[in-house]
Design a protein around this motif. Sequence first.
Motif, PDB file in Angstrom:
ATOM      1  N   PHE A 135       0.830  -1.192   0.000  1.00  0.00           N
ATOM      2  CA  PHE A 135       0.000   0.000   0.000  1.00  0.00           C
ATOM      3  C   PHE A 135       0.872   1.252   0.000  1.00  0.00           C
ATOM      4  CE2 PHE A 135      -2.328  -3.436   1.918  1.00  0.00           C
ATOM      5  CZ  PHE A 135      -3.633  -3.298   1.474  1.00  0.00           C
ATOM      6  N   ASP A 137      -0.767   6.357   2.559  1.00  0.00           N
ATOM      7  CA  ASP A 137      -2.100   6.692   3.058  1.00  0.00           C
ATOM      8  C   ASP A 137      -3.063   5.515   2.997  1.00  0.00           C
ATOM      9  OD1 ASP A 137      -2.285   6.536   0.358  1.00  0.00           O
ATOM     10  OD2 ASP A 137      -3.158   8.522   0.043  1.00  0.00           O
ATOM     11  N   ARG A 173      -3.621   3.227   0.380  1.00  0.00           N
ATOM     12  CA  ARG A 173      -4.215   2.834  -0.899  1.00  0.00           C
ATOM     13  C   ARG A 173      -3.369   1.733  -1.538  1.00  0.00           C
ATOM     14  NH1 ARG A 173      -8.249   6.022  -2.544  1.00  0.00           N
ATOM     15  NH2 ARG A 173      -8.525   8.032  -1.487  1.00  0.00           N
ATOM     16  N   GLU A 217      -9.843  -0.847  -3.592  1.00  0.00           N
ATOM     17  CA  GLU A 217     -10.424  -0.413  -2.333  1.00  0.00           C
ATOM     18  C   GLU A 217      -9.320  -0.090  -1.329  1.00  0.00           C
ATOM     19  OE1 GLU A 217     -13.233  -3.138  -0.805  1.00  0.00           O
ATOM     20  OE2 GLU A 217     -14.496  -3.147  -2.606  1.00  0.00           O
ATOM     21  N   PRO A 218      -9.331   1.113  -0.753  1.00  0.00           N
ATOM     22  CA  PRO A 218      -8.305   1.458   0.240  1.00  0.00           C
ATOM     23  C   PRO A 218      -8.619   0.840   1.593  1.00  0.00           C
ATOM     24  CG  PRO A 218      -9.813   3.289  -0.044  1.00  0.00           C
ATOM     25  CD  PRO A 218     -10.229   2.240  -1.046  1.00  0.00           C
ATOM     26  N   SER A 269      -9.497   0.891   5.542  1.00  0.00           N
ATOM     27  CA  SER A 269     -10.375   1.753   6.320  1.00  0.00           C
ATOM     28  C   SER A 269     -10.585   1.147   7.697  1.00  0.00           C
ATOM     29  CB  SER A 269     -11.723   1.934   5.615  1.00  0.00           C
ATOM     30  OG  SER A 269     -12.367   0.678   5.446  1.00  0.00           O
ATOM     31  N   LEU A 319      -6.985   0.307   8.757  1.00  0.00           N
ATOM     32  CA  LEU A 319      -6.205   1.510   8.470  1.00  0.00           C
ATOM     33  C   LEU A 319      -5.419   1.954   9.702  1.00  0.00           C
ATOM     34  CD1 LEU A 319      -5.407   3.736   6.525  1.00  0.00           C
ATOM     35  CD2 LEU A 319      -7.484   4.986   7.209  1.00  0.00           C
TER      36      LEU A 319
END
Length: 486
Positions: free
Chosen positions: A291, A294, A296, A433-434, A436, A440
């Motif tokens: 990723f 941030d 992603r 899809e990031p 969350s 995260l």
Amino acid sequence: MTRPEQVSGPAQARRERLNALREAALHRPVLARHLSDGFNGRWSRRQWVQASLFATIGMLVLAIVPGFETPLLQKPAMHATRHSMALTLPPLPIARLKGASGDSWQLVRVSRGQTLGSLFEQLDIPASTMHAILDHPGAKASLTRLKPGTELAFDLPVDGQLRTFRYDRDDSHRIELSLNGDQVTEKVIVRPTDTRTVVISGEVGSSLFRSARKLGLTGSNINTLTDDIFKYDIDFNEDVGSRDRFSVVVEQTWREGELIKTGPVLAATFTTGGKLHTGFRFERNGKAEYFTGDGRPLKKSFIRMPIPYARLTSSFGTRRHPVLGRVRMHKGVDYGASTGTPIMAAGDARVASVGWQGGYGRAVVLDHGRGYTTLYGHMSRFGKIRQGQRIPQGTVIGYVGSTGLATGPHLHYEFRVNGVHRNPLSITMPPPEPLSGVALAQFRAQTSVALARIQEVENIIYADAGPIPAKLEAKKASGKPRRQKA
């Protein structure tokens, strides 16, 4: 008194003979006479050669004679008196006296293509002994698939019968199997290991692969940088310069002072053209992905070309069908390639169908979720997939062919959104899809440590470049390659 001129007869003959001998003696080629004959103040070549010869002989005589003379003048050397003392030596171990294991180990490193059977045959060890070892619990799993470089040890005494066999079960456990007739006894030796997290940083130089290998990265680590983390953002053939730099966080396992294993890339930064690219490893739903800072995903949802290095032979839109001869809508794009070229899945998907589909010939349909599906037609044969199977992006699903309505080997590729055909060359691909929520938060806690370590190391290595801002995005490329322990 008789006058000399009146002498005749035998006396006269004797006198003439003496005169002849005297004349012969006067004309004999004596060295001194020869050297002086015709001397006009300059020596001839022959005279120089003769003089040099005599001078050389004289110098040799002067050098050799003193050498023979010196030993005659010296007195014979006196021999010193020697004394012997009896010292008590430590006794041999009982195991050594009895010829136990440990005095005849032979170490063997497995070469490419070698098997356990070929090694036993090379050492003249009976196959029955090898089968007795493989029948021991846990041995077959470790010994039937030997990797090149694996170290095996054989305790072979003079009689040639194997007494002990040794191998490594894993990084920290060594197994010794002692053989006594049909009985096999196992001994487990614990070998402590030390795992360190290190930051490896350097410049690209003339070759990224050569520079990274020299610093300690494995070939797999380098492939991760170029094929998994940065391949979507950096063209390593065109964009990378010799002064561009990289930093990689990996775990290294050491044992007895030797590096035995380097783990996967945990984090990486690559600065090219003054722009910083980052990538961090994080497990989502049990699967490791990379990723951005941030959260992603670096991997794009879809690959636009399911065949690498293929040529576009037919675009999306209306055209005259090459087989039917009628003008009709071409609902996909065609990529020309030779028969047998691998075809990859454009994205993570579930296999919706595998089989023959009319004019498409042998075809595969993949369901990528969220209403996205892709179709691959005219295959010569299928890959090792089955309907309903979940496959990751890049899986080989089949091979180029010319089945169905086709004039030559090519791939017909369709991209559909909610059942509607779209041009795969121009459509904006859906973003991945990031992370969350909880995922995260865990990712940020994990990556903040790696970012701090990379920044600390690069502040030391590239100190000559001036102060580095707190944010890694503002760093400039310069300095020499070094490796620092994290």
